[in-house]
Design a protein around this motif. Structure first.
Motif, PDB file in Angstrom:
ATOM      1  N   PRO A 119      -5.412  10.806  -5.463  1.00 21.54           N
ATOM      2  CA  PRO A 119      -5.891  10.279  -6.741  1.00 21.54           C
ATOM      3  C   PRO A 119      -4.708  10.066  -7.695  1.00 21.54           C
ATOM      4  O   PRO A 119      -3.824  10.914  -7.792  1.00 21.54           O
ATOM      5  CB  PRO A 119      -6.819  11.388  -7.253  1.00 21.54           C
ATOM      6  CG  PRO A 119      -7.296  12.072  -6.016  1.00 21.54           C
ATOM      7  CD  PRO A 119      -6.129  12.033  -5.066  1.00 21.54           C
ATOM      8  N   GLY A 120      -4.700   8.928  -8.357  1.00 21.11           N
ATOM      9  CA  GLY A 120      -3.634   8.626  -9.311  1.00 21.11           C
ATOM     10  C   GLY A 120      -2.437   7.901  -8.714  1.00 21.11           C
ATOM     11  O   GLY A 120      -1.613   7.350  -9.444  1.00 21.11           O
ATOM     12  N   ASP A 121      -2.321   7.876  -7.382  1.00 19.14           N
ATOM     13  CA  ASP A 121      -1.198   7.179  -6.750  1.00 19.14           C
ATOM     14  C   ASP A 121      -1.237   5.685  -7.085  1.00 19.14           C
ATOM     15  O   ASP A 121      -2.268   5.039  -6.884  1.00 19.14           O
ATOM     16  CB  ASP A 121      -1.273   7.302  -5.215  1.00 19.14           C
ATOM     17  CG  ASP A 121      -0.649   8.585  -4.690  1.00 19.14           C
ATOM     18  OD1 ASP A 121      -0.032   9.311  -5.490  1.00 19.14           O
ATOM     19  OD2 ASP A 121      -0.787   8.852  -3.479  1.00 19.14           O
ATOM     20  N   PRO A 122      -0.098   5.128  -7.509  1.00 19.71           N
ATOM     21  CA  PRO A 122      -0.074   3.680  -7.665  1.00 19.71           C
ATOM     22  C   PRO A 122       0.013   3.005  -6.288  1.00 19.71           C
ATOM     23  O   PRO A 122       0.786   3.438  -5.438  1.00 19.71           O
ATOM     24  CB  PRO A 122       1.198   3.418  -8.477  1.00 19.71           C
ATOM     25  CG  PRO A 122       2.044   4.626  -8.302  1.00 19.71           C
ATOM     26  CD  PRO A 122       1.165   5.774  -7.906  1.00 19.71           C
ATOM     27  N   VAL A 123      -0.799   1.994  -6.071  1.00 21.66           N
ATOM     28  CA  VAL A 123      -0.755   1.214  -4.826  1.00 21.66           C
ATOM     29  C   VAL A 123      -0.609  -0.257  -5.220  1.00 21.66           C
ATOM     30  O   VAL A 123      -1.377  -0.767  -6.037  1.00 21.66           O
ATOM     31  CB  VAL A 123      -2.033   1.417  -3.989  1.00 21.66           C
ATOM     32  CG1 VAL A 123      -2.035   0.498  -2.777  1.00 21.66           C
ATOM     33  CG2 VAL A 123      -2.158   2.872  -3.539  1.00 21.66           C
ATOM     34  N   LEU A 124       0.409  -0.905  -4.649  1.00 24.72           N
ATOM     35  CA  LEU A 124       0.652  -2.307  -4.971  1.00 24.72           C
ATOM     36  C   LEU A 124      -0.150  -3.215  -4.042  1.00 24.72           C
ATOM     37  O   LEU A 124      -0.221  -2.966  -2.839  1.00 24.72           O
ATOM     38  CB  LEU A 124       2.145  -2.635  -4.830  1.00 24.72           C
ATOM     39  CG  LEU A 124       3.136  -1.730  -5.574  1.00 24.72           C
ATOM     40  CD1 LEU A 124       4.561  -2.266  -5.418  1.00 24.72           C
ATOM     41  CD2 LEU A 124       2.784  -1.635  -7.048  1.00 24.72           C
ATOM     42  N   VAL A 125      -0.756  -4.250  -4.628  1.00 24.87           N
ATOM     43  CA  VAL A 125      -1.483  -5.245  -3.825  1.00 24.87           C
ATOM     44  C   VAL A 125      -1.079  -6.633  -4.295  1.00 24.87           C
ATOM     45  O   VAL A 125      -0.584  -6.805  -5.410  1.00 24.87           O
ATOM     46  CB  VAL A 125      -3.026  -5.105  -3.965  1.00 24.87           C
ATOM     47  CG1 VAL A 125      -3.495  -3.717  -3.542  1.00 24.87           C
ATOM     48  CG2 VAL A 125      -3.482  -5.414  -5.388  1.00 24.87           C
ATOM     49  N   GLU A 126      -1.267  -7.627  -3.407  1.00 21.66           N
ATOM     50  CA  GLU A 126      -1.057  -9.007  -3.829  1.00 21.66           C
ATOM     51  C   GLU A 126      -2.124  -9.375  -4.857  1.00 21.66           C
ATOM     52  O   GLU A 126      -3.265  -8.952  -4.748  1.00 21.66           O
ATOM     53  CB  GLU A 126      -1.170  -9.949  -2.624  1.00 21.66           C
ATOM     54  CG  GLU A 126      -0.056  -9.793  -1.618  1.00 21.66           C
ATOM     55  CD  GLU A 126      -0.254 -10.675  -0.381  1.00 21.66           C
ATOM     56  OE1 GLU A 126       0.243 -11.794  -0.391  1.00 21.66           O
ATOM     57  OE2 GLU A 126      -0.906 -10.200   0.563  1.00 21.66           O
ATOM     58  N   GLN A 127      -1.731 -10.206  -5.819  1.00 17.59           N
ATOM     59  CA  GLN A 127      -2.705 -10.710  -6.787  1.00 17.59           C
ATOM     60  C   GLN A 127      -2.817 -12.216  -6.591  1.00 17.59           C
ATOM     61  O   GLN A 127      -1.798 -12.890  -6.694  1.00 17.59           O
ATOM     62  CB  GLN A 127      -2.210 -10.426  -8.209  1.00 17.59           C
ATOM     63  CG  GLN A 127      -2.964 -11.142  -9.304  1.00 17.59           C
ATOM     64  CD  GLN A 127      -3.757 -10.201 -10.194  1.00 17.59           C
ATOM     65  OE1 GLN A 127      -4.549  -9.390  -9.704  1.00 17.59           O
ATOM     66  NE2 GLN A 127      -3.534 -10.265 -11.480  1.00 17.59           N
ATOM     67  N   PRO A 128      -3.977 -12.774  -6.280  1.00 20.33           N
ATOM     68  CA  PRO A 128      -5.256 -12.098  -6.044  1.00 20.33           C
ATOM     69  C   PRO A 128      -5.298 -11.450  -4.661  1.00 20.33           C
ATOM     70  O   PRO A 128      -4.479 -11.765  -3.816  1.00 20.33           O
ATOM     71  CB  PRO A 128      -6.254 -13.251  -6.128  1.00 20.33           C
ATOM     72  CG  PRO A 128      -5.483 -14.442  -5.661  1.00 20.33           C
ATOM     73  CD  PRO A 128      -4.078 -14.236  -6.173  1.00 20.33           C
ATOM     74  N   THR A 129      -6.270 -10.578  -4.482  1.00 19.22           N
ATOM     75  CA  THR A 129      -6.416  -9.888  -3.192  1.00 19.22           C
ATOM     76  C   THR A 129      -7.895  -9.744  -2.844  1.00 19.22           C
ATOM     77  O   THR A 129      -8.766  -9.844  -3.701  1.00 19.22           O
ATOM     78  CB  THR A 129      -5.678  -8.535  -3.240  1.00 19.22           C
ATOM     79  OG1 THR A 129      -5.436  -8.088  -1.923  1.00 19.22           O
ATOM     80  CG2 THR A 129      -6.482  -7.479  -3.982  1.00 19.22           C
ATOM     81  N   ALA A 130      -8.172  -9.520  -1.548  1.00 20.16           N
ATOM     82  CA  ALA A 130      -9.566  -9.463  -1.086  1.00 20.16           C
ATOM     83  C   ALA A 130     -10.272  -8.220  -1.631  1.00 20.16           C
ATOM     84  O   ALA A 130      -9.677  -7.153  -1.705  1.00 20.16           O
ATOM     85  CB  ALA A 130      -9.599  -9.449   0.440  1.00 20.16           C
ATOM     86  N   PRO A 131     -11.554  -8.382  -2.023  1.00 19.58           N
ATOM     87  CA  PRO A 131     -12.238  -7.239  -2.652  1.00 19.58           C
ATOM     88  C   PRO A 131     -12.501  -6.056  -1.716  1.00 19.58           C
ATOM     89  O   PRO A 131     -12.546  -4.919  -2.177  1.00 19.58           O
ATOM     90  CB  PRO A 131     -13.553  -7.832  -3.165  1.00 19.58           C
ATOM     91  CG  PRO A 131     -13.694  -9.179  -2.544  1.00 19.58           C
ATOM     92  CD  PRO A 131     -12.354  -9.615  -2.053  1.00 19.58           C
ATOM     93  N   GLY A 132     -12.644  -6.288  -0.409  1.00 22.62           N
ATOM     94  CA  GLY A 132     -13.037  -5.220   0.512  1.00 22.62           C
ATOM     95  C   GLY A 132     -12.074  -4.042   0.516  1.00 22.62           C
ATOM     96  O   GLY A 132     -12.490  -2.879   0.456  1.00 22.62           O
TER      97      GLY A 132
END
Lengths: 407, 407
Positions: free
Chosen positions: A114-127
């Motif tokens: 909990p609280g960990d930052p996780v990087l994702v592409e923007q936009p990214t798939a909702p699943g």
């Protein structure tokens, strides 16, 4: 009974499809919202023969199997990694899962606090975002361009947040359909290597590429991050894939491939999550893949020709007057077109209107973790047949016209 | 790459089977340790016909399905609940899962916070304990007797800890094989009702009952806590079951039945965990259950006759000299005999010796969350055939004799 649910359930949303049903007064509609393959292209007769052979051959196929998954199927995957993708993977580095969704979920359970930052592409798939939210991650979107995620923005966020995890899909990013350049792949891997950021690489759509290019040529020009990281020996990349789009979804067979230490930890999580995925389905798939009546490479080529035809039809329809002020890039593969709406048109308002007419799409807002995306929609072109494509695009076109006529 | 796994992975252990393999120098052994049904009793030809029919009938069976699970199979379960167990359940109250293991895992994910006390029967099956540990629960064992968990001890712990959750299996508790009395069922439900404790009732073994008693008579005399709580209307009980022991394990189809609000929250967790279990397997099971060539009630009666025969053989073998100082109750159903070893014999030491000879059992220590149980072993009697039973019990008997001869 007063239930006291865990705090984390507050981060859970129901699926986009349920969201859409909640907006609709209709029972059914033509949907461009989902991620479905075309069922009329399923290899039905080969599957029927495989099921009969597997069941009659030995009752062992119906008994419990191994939590890590049926070894011959993992070995088949290794052979396929080697032959089509030039990647040397060992069967011990592969965990079979209930679709790629479970591969991501198991990784999140063993890796994200909990609280960990996780990087994702923007936009990214909702699943996959839902998984990260459930684990309490702080989702940090990173913008990109036509070559993939932006290395400058990535470097900034990596320096600023020291995240443990980056989630990407370099082969036809869901929803944008972007195919990362080779240079971008190398840059992103280098940044993550120097800063100890684990990369989850989702390749669920990689096999669906158009233009008649063969798999070897495609993967030669677009090697996976996993392959560039020496197939798990580097340990930097967890590679996720699935048979859902290339064979059939209902066998629910996906995989995670990565460094042995990471895979072994995920196997322990797999055991407690559901003990194991269907051993029968894994035996069935393996029989099918080794059968002389079915050639998966030819089957995928057939799918790609058909899906490319559907994509072309959809782009033709996007040239009609109602759609004149939209913008999009034609993807080289995958299952979606990502469309920017005419200015000031909100995707959720448009969705409500479209649903009333009988057609659905995925609103862009669901692909932006921290708000935004209201000017985008995602259209699936693989599931609807020709007539559905024509009718559905007309209905959404009508809805757009109603809004643009007003302004 | 230095991995930084989530803290919770420290609570994960590999499965008991892997634990045993680690103790053994042999590749294979006769195992009384696992929870396997007898594969020679699987309904092979009916399954083969069902697979052919389902695949050829419609490609929809191979497409994605509903996260909650195939509606006709949920409706079949409701019919079965009504007919055999006298319980009125609605299809909306049922979630289909990947075995009963996933039903428990999903409940834990939506209900258990790190640090939450969760009450379990002592001893209890290791599979579900792993789930609770992964969620960070503080597992609190509650002793019982021949009628079930002790109401006095339960009341004490409920008053002391105000737990949110109690996990029980009143029909042939795993590992002890205890069948709770009706009075005990009512008492436990009453205690939990007054203190807002959610009960997870695992009925994975309930259908395996011996003595030629029919299902209606069995469930009439031993109604589930779920049934006593008005089938979910009370909301106090989540009822878990599975087709793994009554049809085949490899279709990985279990279920959770409960109050709609609880089930709906679990469906959201199901979606993010793996989107859905195999729609194909659910269609296949439904076809089988409705088919005229297969009668599940007769099939279960056949299983029960055969398993009772194996149990009788095992209890005969337990009368041999090597076993003379052990103690056990003969269970009225389920898959296990829970055996107390001669004084001062440690189950793990005995296991090492047995494995060297080529036979395995589940050491009692794995069933005690906070230590203890070293004087017990769990023997499975459903999977080994006659010859394996004879040989395996001889081998373990030899191992016991080596220890008892020394003292």
């Amino acid at each position: 009974m007063r239930y006291s649910f865990a705090e984390r359930t507050k981060a859970m949303l129901s699926s986009p499809i349920h969201f859409m049903r909640s907006l609709s007064t209709r029972e059914s509609f033509i949907s461009f919202a989902e991620e479905l393959p075309a069922e009329e292209l399923f290899p039905i007769s080969s599957l029927e023969a495989a099921a009969a052979a597997v069941i009659s051959k030995s009752p062992a196929a119906l008994q419990y199997g191994e939590p890590q998954g049926y070894l011959p199927l993992r070995e088949w995957l290794c052979k396929d990694f080697k032959e089509r993708k030039g990647t040397d993977v060992d069967a011990g580095q592969i965990l079979l899962t209930t679709g790629s969704q479970q591969a991501m979920d198991l990784l999140a359970r063993v890796y994200v606090e909990p609280g960990d930052p996780v990087l994702v592409e923007q936009p990214t798939a909702p699943g996959f975002m839902q998984i990260l939210k459930m684990q309490g991650a702080s989702i940090v979107p990173v913008e990109g361009d036509a070559e993939g995620i932006s290395p400058e923005r990535l470097q900034e966020e990596v320096d600023r947040l020291k995240p443990k995890l980056l989630l990407v899909s370099p082969n036809f990013t869901n929803p944008t359909g972007v195919l990362w350049s080779l240079a971008r792949r190398r840059e992103v891997l280098d940044i993550c290597k120097t800063r100890n950021v684990l990369i989850v690489e989702d390749n669920s759509y990689g096999d669906l590429h158009f233009g008649g290019i063969g798999a070897k040529a495609f993967y030669g020009g677009h090697p996976s991050l996993f392959s560039l990281d020496d197939a798990g020996k580097g340990g930097q990349v967890l590679h996720i894939g699935s048979f859902s789009k290339t064979v059939v979804p209902a066998l629910r067979t996906g995989w995670a491939a990565g460094n042995k230490k990471l895979i072994e930890t995920m196997i322990m999580a797999k055991q407690l999550a559901d003990w194991q995925s269907s051993h029968f389905n894994q035996c069935l798939l393996h029989y099918l893949l080794e059968s002389s009546t079915f050639n998966i490479h030819e089957h995928i080529q057939m799918l790609n020709r058909e899906y490319e035809t559907r994509l072309k039809l959809m782009t033709e329809l996007l040239k009609r007057p109602a759609w004149k002020n939209v913008r999009y890039d034609v993807p080289g593969g995958g299952m979606f077109i990502w469309v920017k709406l005419p200015e000031a048109l909100d995707c959720v308002a448009l969705l409500k209107c479209s649903l009333d007419k009988g057609a659905a799409f995925l609103p862009g807002t669901l692909c932006y973790p921290n708000g935004g995306g209201s000017e985008y929609i995602r259209l699936n072109f693989t599931h609807p047949g020709r007539d559905e494509l024509l009718l559905g695009m007309n209905l959404i076109g009508e809805a757009i016209s109603e809004f643009t006529a007003r302004s």
